[in-house]
Enzyme design. Structure first.
Site, PDB file in Angstrom:
ATOM      1  N   GLU A 135      45.324  43.930  43.578  1.00 13.55           N
ATOM      2  CA  GLU A 135      44.805  44.164  42.097  1.00 13.55           C
ATOM      3  C   GLU A 135      44.641  44.903  41.829  1.00 13.55           C
ATOM      4  O   GLU A 135      44.458  46.438  42.766  1.00 13.55           O
ATOM      5  CB  GLU A 135      43.798  43.040  42.446  1.00 13.55           C
ATOM      6  CG  GLU A 135      43.598  41.669  42.622  1.00 13.55           C
ATOM      7  CD  GLU A 135      42.237  40.915  41.916  1.00 13.55           C
ATOM      8  OE1 GLU A 135      41.483  41.379  42.260  1.00 13.55           O
ATOM      9  OE2 GLU A 135      42.204  39.698  42.498  1.00 13.55           O
ATOM     10  N   HIS A 255      36.220  42.672  31.647  1.00 10.28           N
ATOM     11  CA  HIS A 255      37.909  42.028  32.323  1.00 10.28           C
ATOM     12  C   HIS A 255      38.909  42.438  31.250  1.00 10.28           C
ATOM     13  O   HIS A 255      38.188  41.370  30.018  1.00 10.28           O
ATOM     14  CB  HIS A 255      38.242  41.002  32.875  1.00 10.28           C
ATOM     15  CG  HIS A 255      39.122  40.533  33.570  1.00 10.28           C
ATOM     16  ND1 HIS A 255      40.063  40.336  33.201  1.00 10.28           N
ATOM     17  CD2 HIS A 255      38.776  40.323  34.895  1.00 10.28           C
ATOM     18  CE1 HIS A 255      41.082  40.230  34.659  1.00 10.28           C
ATOM     19  NE2 HIS A 255      40.433  39.721  35.476  1.00 10.28           N
ATOM     20  N   ARG A 301      39.720  48.679  36.403  1.00 12.65           N
ATOM     21  CA  ARG A 301      39.618  47.602  35.426  1.00 12.65           C
ATOM     22  C   ARG A 301      39.275  48.574  34.297  1.00 12.65           C
ATOM     23  O   ARG A 301      39.122  48.205  32.695  1.00 12.65           O
ATOM     24  CB  ARG A 301      39.039  46.571  35.807  1.00 12.65           C
ATOM     25  CG  ARG A 301      39.038  45.381  35.358  1.00 12.65           C
ATOM     26  CD  ARG A 301      37.938  44.762  36.236  1.00 12.65           C
ATOM     27  NE  ARG A 301      38.507  43.393  37.148  1.00 12.65           N
ATOM     28  CZ  ARG A 301      38.476  42.809  37.772  1.00 12.65           C
ATOM     29  NH1 ARG A 301      37.350  42.313  37.599  1.00 12.65           N
ATOM     30  NH2 ARG A 301      39.125  41.592  38.791  1.00 12.65           N
ATOM     31  N   HIS A 362      32.377  40.388  31.723  1.00 13.03           N
ATOM     32  CA  HIS A 362      32.399  39.436  33.042  1.00 13.03           C
ATOM     33  C   HIS A 362      32.377  39.660  34.509  1.00 13.03           C
ATOM     34  O   HIS A 362      31.523  39.160  34.766  1.00 13.03           O
ATOM     35  CB  HIS A 362      34.209  40.400  33.633  1.00 13.03           C
ATOM     36  CG  HIS A 362      34.541  39.810  34.681  1.00 13.03           C
ATOM     37  ND1 HIS A 362      35.274  38.757  34.952  1.00 13.03           N
ATOM     38  CD2 HIS A 362      34.915  40.345  35.827  1.00 13.03           C
ATOM     39  CE1 HIS A 362      35.817  37.681  35.986  1.00 13.03           C
ATOM     40  NE2 HIS A 362      35.257  39.266  36.832  1.00 13.03           N
ATOM     41  N   ARG A 397      33.446  48.307  39.680  1.00 13.82           N
ATOM     42  CA  ARG A 397      33.251  46.976  40.868  1.00 13.82           C
ATOM     43  C   ARG A 397      34.852  47.401  40.833  1.00 13.82           C
ATOM     44  O   ARG A 397      35.945  47.357  39.992  1.00 13.82           O
ATOM     45  CB  ARG A 397      32.786  45.930  41.284  1.00 13.82           C
ATOM     46  CG  ARG A 397      33.457  44.833  41.306  1.00 13.82           C
ATOM     47  CD  ARG A 397      32.628  43.754  41.056  1.00 13.82           C
ATOM     48  NE  ARG A 397      33.192  42.725  40.077  1.00 13.82           N
ATOM     49  CZ  ARG A 397      34.311  42.103  40.501  1.00 13.82           C
ATOM     50  NH1 ARG A 397      34.743  41.639  41.296  1.00 13.82           N
ATOM     51  NH2 ARG A 397      34.741  41.600  38.937  1.00 13.82           N
TER      52      ARG A 397
HETATM   53  P1  FAD Z   1      26.755  32.237  40.903  1.00 13.80           P
HETATM   54  O1  FAD Z   1      28.256  32.209  42.153  1.00 13.80           O
HETATM   55  O2  FAD Z   1      27.070  32.590  39.544  1.00 13.80           O
HETATM   56  O3  FAD Z   1      25.676  31.072  41.719  1.00 13.80           O
HETATM   57  C1  FAD Z   1      24.411  31.368  40.234  1.00 13.80           C
HETATM   58  C2  FAD Z   1      24.290  30.566  40.750  1.00 13.80           C
HETATM   59  O4  FAD Z   1      22.477  30.381  40.720  1.00 13.80           O
HETATM   60  C3  FAD Z   1      24.081  29.031  40.366  1.00 13.80           C
HETATM   61  O5  FAD Z   1      24.531  28.184  41.164  1.00 13.80           O
HETATM   62  C4  FAD Z   1      23.097  28.846  39.328  1.00 13.80           C
HETATM   63  O6  FAD Z   1      23.040  27.151  39.004  1.00 13.80           O
HETATM   64  C5  FAD Z   1      22.065  29.839  40.063  1.00 13.80           C
HETATM   65  N1  FAD Z   1      21.242  29.926  39.229  1.00 13.80           N
HETATM   66  C6  FAD Z   1      21.047  31.201  37.649  1.00 13.80           C
HETATM   67  N2  FAD Z   1      20.133  30.768  37.689  1.00 13.80           N
HETATM   68  C7  FAD Z   1      18.872  30.379  37.846  1.00 13.80           C
HETATM   69  C8  FAD Z   1      17.356  29.837  37.945  1.00 13.80           C
HETATM   70  N3  FAD Z   1      17.044  30.111  37.253  1.00 13.80           N
HETATM   71  N4  FAD Z   1      17.300  28.930  38.220  1.00 13.80           N
HETATM   72  C9  FAD Z   1      17.724  27.946  39.103  1.00 13.80           C
HETATM   73  N5  FAD Z   1      19.204  28.155  39.370  1.00 13.80           N
HETATM   74  C10 FAD Z   1      19.975  29.318  38.986  1.00 13.80           C
HETATM   75  N6  FAD Z   1      34.191  38.060  41.969  1.00 13.80           N
HETATM   76  C11 FAD Z   1      35.922  38.218  43.397  1.00 13.80           C
HETATM   77  O7  FAD Z   1      35.282  39.168  44.093  1.00 13.80           O
HETATM   78  N7  FAD Z   1      36.871  38.231  42.822  1.00 13.80           N
HETATM   79  C12 FAD Z   1      37.736  37.091  41.930  1.00 13.80           C
HETATM   80  O8  FAD Z   1      38.130  37.172  42.133  1.00 13.80           O
HETATM   81  C13 FAD Z   1      37.144  36.962  40.976  1.00 13.80           C
HETATM   82  N8  FAD Z   1      37.056  36.488  39.513  1.00 13.80           N
HETATM   83  C14 FAD Z   1      36.373  35.756  38.632  1.00 13.80           C
HETATM   84  C15 FAD Z   1      36.112  35.186  37.476  1.00 13.80           C
HETATM   85  C16 FAD Z   1      35.753  34.570  36.982  1.00 13.80           C
HETATM   86  C17 FAD Z   1      36.118  33.430  35.535  1.00 13.80           C
HETATM   87  C18 FAD Z   1      34.133  35.200  36.836  1.00 13.80           C
HETATM   88  C19 FAD Z   1      33.379  34.909  36.334  1.00 13.80           C
HETATM   89  C20 FAD Z   1      34.194  36.153  37.969  1.00 13.80           C
HETATM   90  C21 FAD Z   1      35.053  36.840  39.076  1.00 13.80           C
HETATM   91  N9  FAD Z   1      34.068  36.615  40.145  1.00 13.80           N
HETATM   92  C22 FAD Z   1      35.713  38.145  41.573  1.00 13.80           C
HETATM   93  C23 FAD Z   1      32.863  37.928  40.540  1.00 13.80           C
HETATM   94  C24 FAD Z   1      32.228  36.741  41.487  1.00 13.80           C
HETATM   95  O9  FAD Z   1      32.967  35.435  41.204  1.00 13.80           O
HETATM   96  C25 FAD Z   1      30.646  36.926  40.886  1.00 13.80           C
HETATM   97  O10 FAD Z   1      30.290  37.984  41.199  1.00 13.80           O
HETATM   98  C26 FAD Z   1      29.961  35.551  42.379  1.00 13.80           C
HETATM   99  O11 FAD Z   1      30.484  34.244  42.427  1.00 13.80           O
HETATM  100  C27 FAD Z   1      28.457  35.591  42.300  1.00 13.80           C
HETATM  101  O12 FAD Z   1      28.022  34.788  42.518  1.00 13.80           O
HETATM  102  P2  FAD Z   1      26.431  34.827  43.181  1.00 13.80           P
HETATM  103  O13 FAD Z   1      27.040  34.326  44.339  1.00 13.80           O
HETATM  104  O14 FAD Z   1      25.836  35.860  43.360  1.00 13.80           O
HETATM  105  O15 FAD Z   1      26.464  33.857  41.773  1.00 13.80           O
HETATM  106  C1  SIN Z   2      40.891  38.708  38.528  1.00 14.59           C
HETATM  107  O1  SIN Z   2      41.080  37.204  38.943  1.00 14.59           O
HETATM  108  O2  SIN Z   2      41.386  38.711  37.429  1.00 14.59           O
HETATM  109  C2  SIN Z   2      39.129  38.312  38.863  1.00 14.59           C
HETATM  110  C3  SIN Z   2      38.945  39.237  39.665  1.00 14.59           C
HETATM  111  C4  SIN Z   2      37.604  39.898  40.049  1.00 14.59           C
HETATM  112  O3  SIN Z   2      36.809  39.410  39.130  1.00 14.59           O
HETATM  113  O4  SIN Z   2      37.058  40.078  41.149  1.00 14.59           O
END
Ligand code: FAD
Ligand code: SIN
Length: 548
Positions: A135, A255, A301, A362, A397
């Protein structure tokens, strides 16, 4: 101010301490990768409740496509991953955070595999190995992935382990409202949350000696985003209200490539396509990225997103194209089955034609400030994942570093919190008041909520987007001040529901982004202000920290 306008937790005076029973040892707000990693590890030391505000499968994690970055091949080195991360972060990464998180990558990925995550494997030179994706900004192939559904696979594996664990209870459709905090001699400690059960509409308390904020990001602050609806920045807003400093909120990552189609709500076209040779083109087929950066499509990015934005504005386009059709059709279908299928459902055959794409909000690089054990400034309140700011990302990032950070920090936090738990056992627990709605009434005019929601997202997109200016930021500040007043008075006069909780959080997060962006009088990483177009290391080589 009506009686309903008095915030219940503010009314709590700790007249009484008691030995009232705790609801669990570890309360985890959020069931994405950070929350589940924490829960599974912490469950070795005590009982855990995990709250998710919607169905448990709905989290940013579930949408991750590209994968998780970690030094894995023999050609790669920690030094190289560290350098790539620091370069992307444009001078604002904390080197200690970068070194320690990157070095813990392989062990953490092995743990994900041990928990059942099935990353894609390939045969190379007669050996069966993990396939490593490439990437932007990475100088080596180092992204482990499960085809183009990495996040869903990680959620499946961690979800299965957590659901089967006797010490873990997952409460879906429970929205955390406010942290329960005890204040003493100028310092604060956390004892859990007030929480809305969306099914009953009731607000209750969950009291716990350790609370982990793992609420993810805030993409919904912007009109166009790759994030699902849960991403309304609740954790940042709750922590800020409770007095924890938040940092680097101006660095919102856009993104470069989300699908442009009227029926496609926030569907990402993974950066991994560019890693496999996809080319960004204008409608007449002309590639344009080399004009902006020698690495072309694999530039960091922020540069790719700004280049697309500039071309769209220059030519008055609604989108540009991303073209992988020169690669073999079988390879595309096999490597990107989900993206292929989804595009086809909109009538776009990516093996034969380019995909229309636009940038969208993103990832939130800033968040609640933590140390390298995920501790916030509030005792026994931890934060990990997208909600937190460890110093890994700095001003931008590097792709696929967020799943890595969330998994590493979730694990580490569990180790530190288990020690906290031992110290907190036997302490008197403050008696927190029941949630008192006062004279609040049922919200009948939903249009007031939807209009404010729309205004915030639109003004953030137009004034605080990929390119900013002093005038746009000043306008955003004024508009948000008014919206903030209106939303807060509405909030206190009406019974809580999840839309209202999210709206209040959204306006707080929007204000934090605008305040941080207004403070930083330079352009760096993801923050680009046309009135201060240069990077200014003499004055701004530091994070932007805001505390109440
Ligand atoms: P999340 O996975 O967002 O989980 C948040 C949790 O908190 C959920 O369960 C939600 O219900 C809960 N929550 C929120 N507010 C409350 C509340 N008030 N009360 C109770 N529960 C609550 N990163 C990478 O490293 N590689 C990738 O390939 C990548 N691809 C991505 C593609 C997309 C489309 C997106 C959107 C993001 C991507 N990212 C990627 C970023 C990455 O996915 C996220 O930064 C990461 O998954 C965040 O994880 P987290 O556990 O912090 O939060
Ligand atoms: C992607 O697959 O382009 C998302 C990767 C990331 O947000 O880290």
């Amino acid at each position: 101010m009506t009686p309903a306008a008095i915030e219940p937790w503010r009314r709590v005076v700790f007249l009484r301490m008691s030995n009232s029973p705790l609801d669990c040892d570890f309360l985890v707000i959020g069931g994405g990768i950070a929350g589940l990693m924490f829960a599974i590890k912490a469950a070795e030391a005590g009982t855990v409740i995990v709250l998710t505000k919607a169905e448990s499968a709905e989290a940013n994690t579930a949408y991750a496509q590209g994968g998780i970055a970690s030094v894995w091949s023999v050609e790669d080195t920690f030094e190289s991953h560290i350098e790539d991360t620091l370069r992307a972060g444009a001078g604002l990464c904390d080197r200690n955070a970068v070194e320690s998180i990157v070095r813990e990558g392989p062990d953490t990925v092995r743990e994900l595999i041990r928990f059942g995550t099935r990353f894609t494997r390939v045969e190379a030179g007669g050996e069966d190995e993990y396939d490593l994706g490439r990437e932007g900004g990475h100088s080596h192939r180092r992204v482990l992935h499960a085809q183009d559904l990495t996040g869903r696979e990680i959620m499946r594996a961690l979800g299965e382990v957590a659901s089967a664990h006797p010490n873990i209870r997952i409460l879906e459709n429970h929205v955390a409202v406010n942290l329960l905090t005890e204040r003493f001699n100028g310092s604060a400690a956390c004892w859990g949350v007030y929480v809305l059960d969306r099914m009953t509409g009731k607000v209750g308390r969950i009291v716990a000696p350790v609370t982990m904020l793992a609420t993810g990001g805030a993409g919904k602050v912007y009109l166009y985003t790759s994030n699902p609806d849960i991403a309304s920045g609740d954790g940042v807003a709750m922590a800020y209200r409770a007095g924890a400093p938040v940092g680097n909120m101006e660095f919102i990552q856009f993104h470069p490539t989300c699908l442009y189609h009227p029926a496609a709500k926030s569907f990402l076209i993974s950066e991994a396509l560019r890693g496999e040779g996809a080319i960004l083109r204008l409608p007449d087929g002309t590639p344009f990225m080399k004009k902006y950066h020698p690495d072309g499509e694999l530039a960091p990015r922020d540069i790719v997103a700004r280049a697309i934005d500039a071309e769209m504005k220059r030519l008055g386009l609604d989108f540009v194209y991303l073209d992988l059709s020169h690669r073999e059709a079988g390879f595309i279908r096999n490597r990107f089955p989900n993206i292929f299928k989804r595009c086809l459902s909109y009538g776009i055959d990516m093996t034969a034609q380019p995909i229309p794409v636009v940038p969208a909000a993103h990832y939130m690089c800033g968040g609640v400030v933590t140390d390298l054990h995920a501790r916030t400034s509030i005792a026994r309140l931890y934060a990990a994942g997208e909600v937190a700011m460890t110093g890994l990302h700095g001003a931008n990032r590097l792709a696929s570093n967020s799943l890595l950070e969330a998994a590493v920090m979730g694990r580490r936090a569990a180790a530190a919190a288990s020690k906290d738990l031992a110290a907190a056992r036997g302490r008197l627990v403050p008696e927190f008041a029941q949630w008192d709605p006062g004279r609040a009434i049922k919200s009948e005019e939903r249009v007031l909520i939807s209009q404010s929601w729309d205004e915030i997202r639109r003004l953030m997109w137009n004034y605080v987007g990929i390119v900013r200016s002093d005038r746009r930021l000043a306008r955003a500040t004024r508009r948000l001040e008014l919206l903030n007043q209106e939303i807060h008075s509405y909030y206190w006069d009406h019974l809580l529901d999840s839309d209202l909780i999210e709206l209040r959080n959204l306006v707080t997060v929007a204000e934090l982004i605008v305040r941080s962006a207004t403070t930083r009088k330079e352009s760096r990483g993801l923050h680009y202000n046309i009135d201060h177009p240069e990077r200014d290391d003499a004055n701004w080589l530091r994070p932007t920290i805001i505390a109440k």
